[in-house]
Every structure is written in structure tokens, then in C-alpha cells.
Design an enzyme around this catalytic site. Structure first.
Site, PDB file in Angstrom:
ATOM      1  N   ASP A 180       0.822  -1.204   0.000  1.00 57.37           N
ATOM      2  CA  ASP A 180       0.000   0.000   0.000  1.00 57.37           C
ATOM      3  C   ASP A 180       0.865   1.267   0.000  1.00 57.37           C
ATOM      4  O   ASP A 180       1.767   1.399   0.828  1.00 57.37           O
ATOM      5  CB  ASP A 180      -0.875  -0.037   1.263  1.00 57.37           C
ATOM      6  N   GLU A 232       1.955  -0.368  -4.749  1.00 59.84           N
ATOM      7  CA  GLU A 232       0.956   0.615  -5.173  1.00 59.84           C
ATOM      8  C   GLU A 232       1.705   1.935  -5.284  1.00 59.84           C
ATOM      9  O   GLU A 232       1.896   2.645  -4.299  1.00 59.84           O
ATOM     10  CB  GLU A 232      -0.188   0.705  -4.158  1.00 59.84           C
TER      11      GLU A 232
HETATM   12  O1  TEU Z   1      -4.822   3.869  -1.684  1.00 63.94           O
HETATM   13  C1  TEU Z   1      -3.936   4.854  -2.099  1.00 63.94           C
HETATM   14  C2  TEU Z   1      -4.528   6.092  -2.609  1.00 63.94           C
HETATM   15  O2  TEU Z   1      -4.047   7.117  -2.215  1.00 63.94           O
HETATM   16  C3  TEU Z   1      -5.693   6.197  -3.521  1.00 63.94           C
HETATM   17  O3  TEU Z   1      -5.940   5.178  -4.380  1.00 63.94           O
HETATM   18  C4  TEU Z   1      -6.859   6.574  -2.668  1.00 63.94           C
HETATM   19  O4  TEU Z   1      -7.732   5.517  -2.504  1.00 63.94           O
HETATM   20  C5  TEU Z   1      -7.648   7.697  -3.259  1.00 63.94           C
HETATM   21  O5  TEU Z   1      -6.819   8.653  -3.766  1.00 63.94           O
HETATM   22  C6  TEU Z   1      -8.499   8.321  -2.183  1.00 63.94           C
HETATM   23  O6  TEU Z   1      -9.107   9.441  -2.693  1.00 63.94           O
HETATM   24  C7  TEU Z   1      -4.423   2.930  -0.742  1.00 63.94           C
HETATM   25  C8  TEU Z   1      -5.519   1.899  -0.572  1.00 63.94           C
HETATM   26  O7  TEU Z   1      -5.683   1.191  -1.741  1.00 63.94           O
HETATM   27  C9  TEU Z   1      -6.753   2.604  -0.117  1.00 63.94           C
HETATM   28  O8  TEU Z   1      -7.857   1.747  -0.019  1.00 63.94           O
HETATM   29  C10 TEU Z   1      -6.464   3.225   1.229  1.00 63.94           C
HETATM   30  O9  TEU Z   1      -7.541   4.006   1.628  1.00 63.94           O
HETATM   31  C11 TEU Z   1      -5.209   4.092   1.193  1.00 63.94           C
HETATM   32  O10 TEU Z   1      -4.128   3.508   0.498  1.00 63.94           O
HETATM   33  C12 TEU Z   1      -4.719   4.309   2.605  1.00 63.94           C
HETATM   34  O11 TEU Z   1      -4.255   3.095   3.132  1.00 63.94           O
END
Ligand code: TEU
Ligand code: CA
Length: 602
Positions: free
Chosen positions: A239, A293
Site C-alpha cells: 500500500d 501501489e
Molecule cells: O490507496 C492509495 C490512494 O491514495 C488512492 O488510491 C486513494 O484511494 C484515493 O486517492 C483516495 O481518494 C491505498 C488503498 O488502496 C486505499 O484503499 C487506502 O484508503 C489508502 O491507500 C490508505 O491506506
């Protein structure tokens, strides 16, 4: 299970190499020489894998509390295996107060109570292994929950032994230490009254950022990774991993700041050093798959993360394609040439030492068919199949998000009460309650962009709540289209999206050219047709996809001829031709009937 699948599962890389050696060229004669080292790529199981993402909260509930659980996943492993995927990525299953649905972890070594017990996890892992599949966990270590024991200690006093596990700063001129913003609205800093200092949270207030500059924190992370790897899991999706290193001076956003905070947060000074250390200390000791990610990482910087000679990560998620339909958090219209240009750019930006992913949806994005296809009654099925064809024939490890194989669609949200996501709720407070944006405008945008679109419960059958739960009310409402869109119906209909995914996944897993083959967009400017080739030595494929609801008589670019049809979503039978009569949302995979060198594709 078919013979070829057995072989692939038992010995994926070797099986594909063997298939490559035995490959026939388009004219039917056996290939004489093996393709040069699979186009320069080292064969690896994770390059040949097809990954299926499970969001446990929404997958299947077995105890009637309205929340999906691990037993629910175990009970549907045959369903997942039958699809033909061989890796499951499980969104966080750890103990969490669920400020952000498990992306706020309270205890990294405990299973979320709503999801079950460690025994349930062990059972799930055993079931996955028994089926020759692999399990990749979500590693969420840029931040923890504020209820994690480390943070509970850290906030107690400035001299607490855990103080330095998080990022604390005093006020600057009576205000926040800098002007950074949280992805979930407001400042990224929260004043903690106990010590009068601010802590950093790039996401929710309940998600304080860990301080990776503290070697103790990094070793805690390595230990918890080993804890799960020693149980037998096969890797991690990491993440927001580029955010782990921060500039300790915490300068304000630059004067020319474009509003894309992720590019600032991902630019810390020690990210590569920390990932190389993690690789040395942990990853190099196991045969695992890692996918970062990489929110905020440009294509130019990507090889620094994934070039195998650097020993950091195997691959990353690049957001250019999945966020093509969004700009500054708002939905925008997109064009097919823009999407095609992204894939060409990514292909050119990465050489054979690097590897890519292909995905157009996940738990943070709308449904693939609603965002990139056409979810109207007339075109939902064919357009979902066109997208499946693309996902499974592009270059890079494909990730299928749960329910996309059924053609699940976005949810018709009507009011703010219909949403669960903290991003939506905080946005409502920041924009609507302050009257900066009208409620109608906000809701219209969220209907198109909200993460909750992907989080509605999996639609299993046509019983109440789609068979997801026996509870009267699931944690998030089921989409009302479940009587038509559900797994049971899809299983019984040989023409379903589900069976089409199965065929495409099978095709990819037994076709080295679709994994390691060169990629070439043969008609980048066409506004409605996406046509590309995948070529490995003499083994060449031509993919033609109509991304529109118009019928199109499509003449292939000079030198190209469609040969034998491998698969088509509308049951077409045109073969050995240079002109294709494409129907609305027609998608076909052909053998290329002209030698790739003559067509100038290699
Ligand atoms: O997401 C990272 C992230 O910053 C984006 O995809 C985010 O969901 C979006 O910009 C919000 O507006 C990861 C995870 O996949 C996500 O579900 C989590 O909320 C986030 O990190 C925090 O752990
Ligand atoms: Ca449950």
C-alpha cells in the site's frame, strides 16, 4: 482441470517455455529455434500469473452479520479456481477499527474479528494451496491505526520509547508544521493535546504515518512480513509504498504546486534505500511476488523501483490508465487514443529488466464496465468482454477485481447516506457543508468516481441480498441489478462474461506470446478501434477491439491480415481477411496471418 492447466500450475514458467518452443508460426510450420530468451525476459511465475483481488468485507458473509469473512472466501475457492486465476490478492484482513476498511491496522499479527480467527486464515491458506493457487497479502505499513499499541504509546509523552515510531512536529508559527493535505480532506497534520505536538497522517486522522527513518520501525515491518511469509503466503501488494520516506524538513508544497500531492509525498529521499534493505532482509529469502501501489511515481521513475537488477519490487501499479477518467478528483470524459497512448508509453518506458501490471479497477475505483465500457442494458455484456479481452492480452500481469468477471456495475447512489467511504464523508463535510460545492454536483461526481462503487457486495445468486449475506442489511447495499447480474446465472450461461473471462484467462496462461510477446499498437489514432499485436518470435497475435457502440467496417493497417480466430466475444467467424466487420463492442483475438517481420512488427 485440464491437462495443460495442471502442467501450468505445477511448473508455470517451464510449461510456458516448453509451449513457446513448440509454438507454431502463423503459417502452421513448427518454429525451428526457440525465441531469444522470451524476448529478453527472465521467465517468472508472477509474470505468467493472473491475479484475482478479493475485498473480504464484500466477498461473502457466512455468519449472518452482514460483513464478508474469511470463511466466506474459503467457501468460494472453487469458484475462484474455476475462473483460472492462480493468485489471490487479499485486501487487508488484519485487526482494525475500520476507519478505512482495514487499511488502518491495529495489530499486524491478528485477524480482524469481523473476518474470523487465525485458524480461519490458516484454513483459507490451506485451501488456496490445495488448489495450487497462491496468496498475496496487503502490506499497509506507510501508516498504522491510531489504535495500534505503538501509537497508543507514542502519543503518551515526548520521551516515550515509541515516540519516534511516528512523525511528530511542533507547531510552526502557531499552526500546522506545513501545508500538506490529507487524501481524506483537511490538513495532513493533527494536533495531539497530550503533548501539544502534531502528528502526520497522509490519510485519515486515524491513520498516523509511521516513521521509516527509525530503523526500529523498519525492522518491526520486516518481522511482521516474515511472520506471514513463514506461514506460507506468496508475497505482498504494498500500500502506497513510495510514501514511506519523507523529507524530514517537511517543506510546504512548492509554489508551482499542481494539486497532485502524491507526487510530492512519493519523492522522499530514502525510498529506494529502504526497499533495497527490505529486499535484502526479507524478500530475497523467499520466492515471492511483490507489487507496489506506486501512487505518485512517474513512468520515468518506475524502472528505479522494478528493474530486477536493483532488487526492490517486482512490479508496480501505475495509475495513469485507471485514473484516465478523473482529474483533480472529478470525473472527466476520456478518449480511446489517450488510453492507447498510455499503454504504448508504458511499454516503451520499461525494458526487459522491468515488468508491468495491467488493471483498470480495484477497491479504490469505479467498476471497470461502468468506467471504461458501457453499462447500459444493451452493451454491458459485450463491453465487459471487450475489456476482459484487453486486460488479458496486454503486456503485464493482469489483475481482475472481484465481481468484474460478472460485469458488476457502479451503484446508483442517491444521497450521502448511501455512502460508507470515509473519503466521501469527509469530502461532503469539506465541500458541501461549507457550501463550496452544491450537494447535487458533489453527488453526481461521487456517483461516477466513488470507491464505494467497487465495494458493494459480491452478487452470488438471485436470493435476497444476492446471496452475499443472510442478514437483513449488509454493511453496504447490494446493487439492485443482482437478479440478472450474479454468479449463479453467469455459471449457467455459456455466453456469460464469467465464461468469457475463463476462456481468456486460459488463453493467456497457455500462450507465451500473450505474456512475454512484444506489444505494438498498430493504429494509435483510431478513435474507436484498439488494434494491437503481441509477438514472440514467429508466434504472433492480433487483437482488435471495438470500443464503441457503432458498427465499423475496419480495414487492418497495411501488411496485417487476421488469420485464425482464437476467440471473439460476439461469436464471429470472420477469418483470413484484411477487413473486419465489427459490431458494437466487438472484440477478437486472431493469429496474425502475416509474418511479423514482413509486417514490420518486430
Ligand atoms: O490507496 C492509495 C490512494 O491514495 C488512492 O488510491 C486513494 O484511494 C484515493 O486517492 C483516495 O481518494 C491505498 C488503498 O488502496 C486505499 O484503499 C487506502 O484508503 C489508502 O491507500 C490508505 O491506506
Ligand atoms: Ca460475517
Amino acid at each position: 482441470m485440464s491437462f495443460s492447466r495442471n502442467v501450468l500450475v505445477a511448473c508455470a514458467s517451464l510449461a510456458l517455455v516448453a509451449t513457446a518452443l513448440a509454438a507454431q508460426d502463423a503459417t502452421g510450420s513448427p518454429a525451428q529455434t526457440p525465441p531469444p530468451a522470451l524476448n529478453g525476459y527472465q521467465p517468472r511465475w508472477w509474470k505468467e500469473a493472473v491475479v484475482y483481488q478479493v475485498y473480504p468485507r464484500s466477498f461473502k458473509d457466512t455468519n449472518g452479520d452482514g460483513i464478508g469473512d474469511l470463511k466466506g472466501i474459503t467457501s468460494e475457492l472453487d469458484y475462484i479456481q474455476h475462473l483460472g486465476v492462480n493468485v489471490i490478492w487479499l485486501s487487508p484482513h488484519y485487526d482494525s477499527p475500520n476507519a478505512d476498511n482495514g487499511y488502518d491496522i491495529r495489530n499486524y499479527r491478528k485477524v480482524m474479528t469481523e473476518f474470523g480467527t487465525m485458524a480461519d486464515f490458516d484454513e483459507l491458506l490451506k485451501g488456496i494451496k490445495q488448489r495450487n493457487m497462491k496468496l498475496v497479502l496487503d502490506l499497509v505499513v506507510n501508516h498504522s491505526s491510531d489504535e495500534h499499541a505503538w501509537f497508543v504509546e507514542s502519543r503518551k509523552s515526548k520521551d516515550n520509547p515509541y515516540r519516534n515510531y511516528y512523525i511528530w512536529r511542533p507547531a510552526k508559527n502557531g499552526k500546522e508544521p506545513n501545508n500538506w493535505t490529507s487524501f481524506f480532506s483537511g490538513s495532513a497534520w493533527k494536533l495531539d493535546p497530550t503533548t501539544g505536538e502534531y502528528y502526520l497522517h497522509l490519510f485519515a486522522e486515524k491513520q498516523p504515518d509511521l516513521n521509516w527513518d527509525n530503523p526500529k520501525v523498519r525492522h518491526e515491518v520486516y518481522d511482521l512480513m516474515k511472520f506471514w511469509l513463514d506461514k506460507g503466503v506468496d508475497g505482498f501488494r504494498m500500500d502506497v509504498i513510495p510514501f514511506v520516506s519523507k523529507d524530514p524538513a517537511f517543506p510546504d508544497f512548492p509554489a508551482n504546486f499542481n494539486g497532485r500531492a502524491e507526487y510530492i509525498y512519493a519523492a522522499g529521499p530514502h525510498m529506494h534505500e529502504y526497499l533495497q534493505e527490505m529486499n535484502r532482509e526479507v524478500l530475497s529469502k523467499y520466492d515471492v511476488m511483490t507489487v507496489g501501489e506506486a501512487f505518485g511515481v512517474t513512468l520515468q521513475e518506475t524502472p528505479l523501483l522494478v528493474d530486477e537488477r536493483r532488487h526492490e519490487l517486482n512490479m508496480i501499479f501505475n495509475f495513469d490508465a485507471v485514473r484516465l477518467d478523473q482529474q483533480n478528483g472529478r470525473w472527466r470524459d476520456w478518449t480511446l487514443p489517450e488510453l492507447k497512448a498510455i499503454y504504448t508509453r508504458q511499454d516503451r518506458g520499461l525494458d526487459a529488466h522491468s515488468w508491468n501490471t495491467v488493471f483498470l479497477s480495484n477497491h479504490d475505483n469505479p467498476r471497470i464496465v461502468s468506467a471504461f465500457g458501457n453499462d447500459s442494458a444493451a452493451y454491458r455484456v459485450p463491453s465487459a468482454k471487450v475489456l476482459a479481452t484487453m486486460l488479458l492480452t496486454l503486456k503485464g500481469t493482469p489483475f481482475v477485481y472481484q465481481g468484474d468477471e460478472l460485469g458488476m456495475t457502479d451503484y446508483p447512489f442517491k444521497s450521502i447516506e448511501d455512502f460508507d467511504d470515509i473519503a466521501v464523508k469527509n469530502g461532503w463535510k469539506e465541500y458541501v457543508l461549507t457550501r463550496r460545492v452544491s450537494a447535487e454536483d458533489f453527488l453526481a461526481n461521487m456517483r461516477k468516481t466513488s470507491r464505494d462503487n467497487a465495494r458493494t457486495p459480491m452478487q452470488w445468486d438471485n436470493s435476497p441480498n444476492a446471496g452475499f449475506t443472510t442478514a437483513a442489511k449488509p454493511w453496504l447495499a447490494v446493487n439492485s441489478n443482482y437478479p440478472e447480474v450474479n454468479a449463479r446465472q453467469a455459471g449457467e450461461d455459456p455466453n456469460s462474461i464469467y465464461h468469457y473471462y475463463r476462456r481468456l484467462i486460459d488463453l493467456r496462461r497457455r500462450t507465451p506470446a500473450l505474456v512475454y510477446g512484444n506489444y505494438k499498437d498498430v493504429d494509435p489514432a483510431h478513435p474507436k478501434v484498439f488494434a494491437y499485436t503481441r509477438t514472440l518470435g514467429k508466434d504472433a497475435y492480433l487483437v482488435v477491439l471495438n470500443f464503441s457502440s457503432d458498427a465499423i467496417s475496419y480495414s487492418l493497417p497495411a501488411g496485417l491480415k487476421a488469420g485464425r480466430l482464437e476467440t471473439a466475444n460476439l461469436g464471429n467467424s470472420e477469418e483470413n481477411t484484411t477487413t473486419l466487420h465489427l459490431k458494437a463492442w466487438d472484440g477478437r483475438v486472431y493469429r496474425l496471418a502475416v509474418s511479423p517481420s514482413r509486417a514490420g512488427i518486430n
